[in-house]
Write a protein that holds these residues in place. Structure first.
Motif, short mmCIF file in Angstrom:
data_model
loop_
_atom_site.label_atom_id
_atom_site.label_comp_id
_atom_site.label_asym_id
_atom_site.label_seq_id
_atom_site.Cartn_x
_atom_site.Cartn_y
_atom_site.Cartn_z
N SER A 1 0.82 -1.21 0.00
CA SER A 1 0.00 0.00 0.00
C SER A 1 0.86 1.26 0.00
O SER A 1 0.44 2.30 -0.55
CB SER A 1 -0.93 0.00 1.23
N ASP A 2 2.03 1.20 0.62
CA ASP A 2 2.92 2.36 0.68
C ASP A 2 3.66 2.59 -0.63
O ASP A 2 4.19 3.68 -0.86
CB ASP A 2 3.94 2.19 1.81
N PRO B 1 -0.37 2.91 -5.60
CA PRO B 1 -1.72 3.44 -5.41
C PRO B 1 -2.77 2.33 -5.41
O PRO B 1 -2.58 1.28 -6.04
CB PRO B 1 -1.91 4.38 -6.61
N LEU B 2 -3.88 2.56 -4.72
CA LEU B 2 -4.90 1.53 -4.51
C LEU B 2 -5.38 0.92 -5.82
O LEU B 2 -5.54 -0.30 -5.93
CB LEU B 2 -6.09 2.14 -3.75
N GLN C 1 -10.29 -1.10 1.96
CA GLN C 1 -9.43 0.09 2.03
C GLN C 1 -10.00 1.27 1.27
O GLN C 1 -9.67 2.42 1.57
CB GLN C 1 -8.05 -0.24 1.45
N GLU D 1 -5.59 7.25 2.70
CA GLU D 1 -4.31 6.56 2.60
C GLU D 1 -3.58 6.52 3.94
O GLU D 1 -2.86 5.57 4.25
CB GLU D 1 -3.42 7.26 1.56
N SER D 2 -3.76 7.54 4.77
CA SER D 2 -3.07 7.60 6.06
C SER D 2 -3.53 6.53 7.02
O SER D 2 -2.88 6.26 8.03
CB SER D 2 -3.27 8.98 6.70
N GLN E 1 -4.10 3.30 6.04
CA GLN E 1 -3.96 2.01 5.37
C GLN E 1 -3.44 0.91 6.30
O GLN E 1 -3.91 -0.22 6.25
CB GLN E 1 -3.05 2.14 4.15
N ARG F 1 -8.63 4.69 -5.63
CA ARG F 1 -7.77 5.87 -5.83
C ARG F 1 -6.56 5.55 -6.72
O ARG F 1 -6.02 4.45 -6.69
CB ARG F 1 -7.27 6.39 -4.48
N LEU G 1 -1.20 8.42 -4.50
CA LEU G 1 -0.55 7.77 -3.36
C LEU G 1 0.00 8.84 -2.42
O LEU G 1 0.78 9.70 -2.84
CB LEU G 1 0.59 6.87 -3.84
N THR H 1 1.84 8.84 1.32
CA THR H 1 2.38 8.00 2.38
C THR H 1 3.68 8.57 2.92
O THR H 1 4.41 9.27 2.22
CB THR H 1 2.63 6.56 1.87
#
Length: 572
Positions: A173-174, A177-178, A444, A449-450, A452, A560, A563, A565
């Motif tokens: 995930s980091d 992108p999703l 998710q 994103e924060s 995840q 999304r 990204l 992170t």
């Protein structure tokens, strides 16, 4: 036609606006907002993903994650064929379920905590620690000479395995992108599939030709390679906690100790109840009801605490993760699917060894289609979802196929031809592949994103709780029905009946045990096993059917493409 196109565009735009507003209503991650120092330097924008994915470091990390997951996959499937042999040397009788439940208990209970530690201390050291923990647990199990050491080793091993499964998703995930994660999850899953495909066969070969202890010792050299590889290649950010300069003590102080304690205590209490319900104690006994009720009440207390004013700044399972209808449905279906897939994984080898009278090695080969079809299907579907951007139809088809597959499995008996059960093996694994790795992105999608790592830890906790119930519930059904059949006189030999009742049927589910009796008694024993396994499959169908129904209420939330992170690939 022009008006229709305009209407569709407006509809799509409204959906995007609605989802954006929903995202805006979700609280920001307090790790960044509440604990970041006032004088922090401005955060630099993350590297462009198109640039990152072309780097050698990115691809080495992807392959390294695959090897790490292969380690966990191999162990999960090795034991399915090795367990009966282990239980013959270290008999646990009605406590045999702890061989698996100790593993799943530790794996489930500590996953939310490990997700929180990954946020606070960063992904790198958390990942290295859980690999080391898994290796320690494997060494304890391999050297065990009594049931206490074996169960303790399985618990330690389970904590490490749960951490490995938890660490893998946040790292992906980091980096990705999703919307595009499915492409890279597919690569990791293809490596993972090697471990799951080989596991049953390797377990059978080990117990037939070496010693069951090597079912655990085999993890040590593989774990050492994984540990060294991740030590040198996993160079990612440590996050922006306290401006990135917070002391270890300050980081430790932010852990949600109360929430984790409630969660671990409730999970343990519930598992104790499920382990002995229907075998050692009746379901109506206070020995079953009291810990079961305590477990459920603990989860209620946990939910209240996490959403109350007493909750810490960084809750282990933020309530904001469950404010969306789709997230709740995905959480329920994750539990249901994980439960029923373990019913198949643990009881199909029992069918091949106790009903078809195959050796552990042959049984391991016969269950290979589950992984050989399921995991590559999961990889292909994950990549397809990255291109398509939708998941609801995938989930509906997945539950349809898996329900049909369970119905076919319930038809297997002593006289089933090889062509028959091989044909049945195609349906359920395809359904499992459709569901295996498409539920986490859907969970998710509604959260920022924060969040995840918190979302991944919570989802993995739900999945592992499903694993616990997926072993405990069918074990209770299986043992209860075996006892019922024996009480009805299904086995005329008193010695055989005495050994199989009271939870002994799974322990003695081997061709070697059954063949020591006269042919007539063998037929009776095989019939008892076949009918008990059939009952287990019937009950599993009700779970997947319910999952199929609530799938209709999911929504395809936009995945999304950006990204954001603090844990991405280091510049150098």
């Amino acid at each position: 036609m022009a008006n229709m196109k305009s209407s569709n565009t407006m509809s799509d735009g409204s959906l995007i606006i609605e989802e954006t507003l929903a995202m805006a209503r979700i609280d920001k991650n307090p790790i960044v907002d509440q604990l970041q120092q006032q004088d922090d330097p401005p955060r630099e924008p993350p590297p462009d993903f198109q640039t990152v994915q072309k780097s050698v470091s990115f691809w080495v990390i992807i392959v390294g994650l695959g090897i790490m997951m292969w380690l966990a996959a191999l162990e999960n499937t090795v034991l399915t064929t090795a367990a009966p042999v282990i239980l013959e040397e270290i008999p646990l009788r009605e406590h045999w379920i702890w061989l698996t439940n100790a593993f799943f208990l530790a794996s489930a209970a500590f996953q939310p905590l490990l997700g929180q530690l990954a946020d606070i201390f960063g992904r790198r050291w958390t990942t290295l620690s859980v690999i080391a923990l898994f290796m320690i647990g494997s060494a304890i199990c391999g050297a065990a000479n009594n049931n206490v050491a074996l169960i303790a080793g399985r618990a330690v091993q389970g904590g490490g395995s749960g951490g490995i499964l938890m660490a893998y998703d946040p790292i992906i995930s980091d980096l990705v992108p999703l919307r595009y994660r499915g492409n890279y999850i597919a690569i990791v899953l293809l490596i993972y599939s090697i471990g799951t495909t080989m596991g049953g066969f390797v377990g059978g070969v080990i117990v037939d030709n070496i010693s069951w202890r090597w079912a655990f010792y085999i993890n040590l050299p593989i774990g050492a390679v994984s540990l060294l590889l991740m030590f040198f290649i996993l160079r990612v950010g440590r996050g922006n906690y306290g401006g990135g300069s917070a002391s270890p003590l300050r980081r430790l102080q932010s852990i949600d100790y109360v929430g984790n304690s409630i969660l671990i205590g409730g999970t343990t209490s519930m598992l104790i109840a499920l382990t002995y319900a229907g075998t050692r104690y009746p379901w109506s006994s206070w020995h079953t009801l009291v810990p079961l009720i305590i477990g459920f009440l603990s989860f209620v207390l946990f939910g209240w605490f996490e959403s109350s004013s007493f909750a810490p700044a960084v809750p282990v399972m933020p309530p904001r993760l469950f404010t969306n209808r789709t997230s709740v449905i995905i959480a329920i279906n994750t539990f249901l699917f994980t439960a029923v897939i373990y019913w198949s994984i643990f009881f199909l080898p029992v069918y091949f060894q106790s009903v078809k009278l195959y050796s552990p090695t042959t049984a391991g080969i016969d269950v290979m289609p589950i992984s050989l079809l399921g995991v590559p299907t999961a990889a292909a579907v994950a990549a397809a979802m990255a291109r398509w951007g939708k998941y609801k139809a995938i989930h509906l088809l997945g539950f349809t196929l898996y329900t049909l597959g369970l119905g076919l499995f319930s038809r297997l008996d002593e006289n089933s031809l090889t062509a028959e059960w091989v044909g049945y093996m195609f349906t359920a694994p395809l359904g499992a592949g459709l569901l295996l790795n498409t539920q986490l992105p859907a969970f998710q999608a509604p959260v920022p994103e924060s969040d995840q790592a918190a979302a991944t830890g919570s989802w993995n906790f739900i999945r592992t709780i499903g694993s616990v119930w997926g072993v405990a519930i069918p074990a209770a059904i299986f043992n209860n029905y075996v006892d019922t059949l024996i009480a009805q006189g299904a086995i005329s030999n008193p010695a055989a009946a005495s050994l199989l009742k009271g939870g002994g049927a799974y322990q003695f589910a081997s061709a070697a045990f059954i063949r020591q009796f006269p042919p007539l008694i063998q037929d009776e024993i095989r019939s008892v096993y076949q009918r008990a396994i059939q009952r287990v499959m019937y009950c599993a169908i009700s779970f997947t059917a319910f999952g199929w129904i609530i799938c209709w209420f999911e929504r395809d939330i936009v995945l999304r493409t950006e990204l954001v992170t603090d844990y991405g690939l280091e510049e150098n």
